[in-house]
Design a protein around this motif. Sequence first.
Motif, PDB file in Angstrom:
ATOM      1  N   UNK A 207       0.833  -1.210   0.000  1.00 32.67           N
ATOM      2  CA  UNK A 207       0.000   0.000   0.000  1.00 32.67           C
ATOM      3  C   UNK A 207       0.864   1.254   0.000  1.00 32.67           C
ATOM      4  N   UNK A 208       1.950   1.227   0.796  1.00 28.19           N
ATOM      5  CA  UNK A 208       2.787   2.418   0.933  1.00 28.19           C
ATOM      6  C   UNK A 208       4.094   2.320   0.137  1.00 28.19           C
ATOM      7  N   UNK A 209       4.233   1.256  -0.685  1.00 28.93           N
ATOM      8  CA  UNK A 209       5.445   1.070  -1.488  1.00 28.93           C
ATOM      9  C   UNK A 209       6.707   1.178  -0.631  1.00 28.93           C
ATOM     10  N   UNK A 213      14.996   0.611   2.557  1.00 30.41           N
ATOM     11  CA  UNK A 213      15.730   1.823   2.956  1.00 30.41           C
ATOM     12  C   UNK A 213      14.935   2.727   3.887  1.00 30.41           C
ATOM     13  N   UNK A 214      13.720   2.318   4.266  1.00 28.87           N
ATOM     14  CA  UNK A 214      12.890   3.183   5.108  1.00 28.87           C
ATOM     15  C   UNK A 214      13.504   3.359   6.500  1.00 28.87           C
ATOM     16  N   UNK A 313       8.713  11.061   3.435  1.00 32.61           N
ATOM     17  CA  UNK A 313       7.974  10.948   2.175  1.00 32.61           C
ATOM     18  C   UNK A 313       6.565  10.393   2.392  1.00 32.61           C
ATOM     19  N   UNK A 314       6.334   9.711   3.536  1.00 29.13           N
ATOM     20  CA  UNK A 314       4.999   9.205   3.857  1.00 29.13           C
ATOM     21  C   UNK A 314       4.642   9.686   5.261  1.00 29.13           C
ATOM     22  N   UNK A 315       3.675  10.570   5.351  1.00 30.63           N
ATOM     23  CA  UNK A 315       3.225  11.111   6.628  1.00 30.63           C
ATOM     24  C   UNK A 315       1.783  10.660   6.855  1.00 30.63           C
ATOM     25  N   UNK A 351      -8.901   1.683   6.270  1.00 32.46           N
ATOM     26  CA  UNK A 351      -8.904   2.658   5.177  1.00 32.46           C
ATOM     27  C   UNK A 351      -7.619   3.479   5.153  1.00 32.46           C
ATOM     28  N   UNK A 352      -7.240   3.881   3.949  1.00 28.00           N
ATOM     29  CA  UNK A 352      -6.045   4.703   3.751  1.00 28.00           C
ATOM     30  C   UNK A 352      -6.309   5.752   2.674  1.00 28.00           C
TER      31      UNK A 352
END
Length: 561
Positions: A207-209, A213-214, A313-315, A351-352
């Motif tokens: 879902x969040x790819x 490296x996160x 990059x994802x908040x 849900x997202x």
Amino acid sequence: MMTTGKDVITPLKALAQRCQNQGNAVAFVQPLGGGQVREYTWKQIDEEARKIAAYLHAQGMQQGDHVALVSKNCAEWIITDLAIWMAGGISVPLYPTLVAETVRQIMEHSESKFLFVGKLDDWDMMKAGVPEGVKQIALSLAPTDALEAFPKWPDIIRDTAPLADVHQPELSELATIVYTSGTTGMPKGVMHDFASLSTVGEKMIKVYNLTPDERMISYLPLSHVAERVAVEIAVLYVGGKIFFAESLETFGEDIKRAQPTVFFAVPRIWSKFYQKASDALPPKKLNRLLKVPFLNKVIKKKVLGAMGLDECRIALSGAAALSPEIITWFKKLGLEILEVYGMTENLAWSHTTEEGDQQIGWVGTPNDGVECRIGDGGEIMVRSLGNMKGYYKQPDKTAEDLTDDGWLHTGDVGEIDGKGRLRITGRVKEIFKTEKGKYVAPAPIENRLATLPGLEMACVIGEGMGQPIALLNITPEEQERLTKGHEKEHFTKELEALLERVNKELDPHERMTTLVVCKEAWSVENGMITPTLKLKRNVIEKHYAEQIAAWSKTRGVIWEA
């Protein structure tokens, strides 16, 4: 629906993959105080988990035994979780802020035979609740008296050989019992099996790819499913690095050390970021600076960098609605906060909001394998393999919340738009009726109030009253500032302007007559909020019951005497 079967990878198999593919990569960074940190590679995590699992077997633990864990977030929290599963046990996490009475309730109800005691602010408040006969083990960062009284993690790691053949659970086996923080009454034990953890773990990274490296910072309680899934399970399935926060006081440095690429927060945290940044750079001034072409990128990086979020990059934001004002402010800085929706009972998998498809006030579309419908009275219902198996030893409550065909009653009220996006308009049990017979959902109003810098929390009440009123808590920093000069007078004017502004955005029956600044801080310790920072409305209303009638007859801003 989600699929299960031999192709599904359990968390322990995911750990084995990490060891095989990234064994020498640093996975955890644990602060030890004084600027010191310890780094753990995947192979070290696996080895320590196997040693703890072997120790549990040596202490007589049997397959299916329940093992409790109470600690603030740390590397050994996750290693303990893995060790319990390796030994064939079921983990029972406890919030690190519970009082002794609740500790005893959960420990006795769950029939936990072991308790791992870790990093805690007030072990003295909790320890009397541990039942007789429970074997206790101290993590490395446990309080001194626990380290002196119980077998210690470092000694166990030094003296124990790793378990060679770890338990490989079936998908249908129970993995964990998570006790809800509970806004009322006895916490309920939510049962999740390995099928839930496995399918959600695999699907979430898609879902969040997410990539190996996160970087993430772990600071919200791991005892809650949102942090456990979004941080522990996510990193197990994709790799990456978890930085643990040392304390509230060092959080600013901790997040800057982590430079997270993925950051999940509850609205209260986003609100604090916004308020502090607004104190340093008021929104109007920020808007002017952002309009200057050669300053635009510099200002964005500087403001986000001051929060430690310039690499994010994802908040994500969840647990409650986030103010439109805060979402818009961050978006101007180039950070799109995506609202998500979930609960303990569905492993936070519901849900997202997808990047580029944000509609403020809506929490996005159903996640892969999730079905959603609106039931009686506008209640949101969801069905997926993330749903719980039920409440431990409470079949009656399970039958109330989970239908025979797998639909979960969320207790939230909402609506679905033409694109399948969901909007939550309130809680079934929180919506109240004024004396005029009009229904009011308090959460959206509280959300609007909470944008004012210096304001910590708001609780809107109005059952049987002519119009609603709001009880307010202000931040400790604001409390201190108000002791100086004319600051209280100035803040009162800001509250009056806030009341007028918010009321203009509300329907006539929702408009508040009064804002009451309460002098006592609402905390987990005094029972006013839950460990997940949600208001305990019934407790707050009961606490102020004798004063509410008088407050409701006054208009404007009141400071509790």
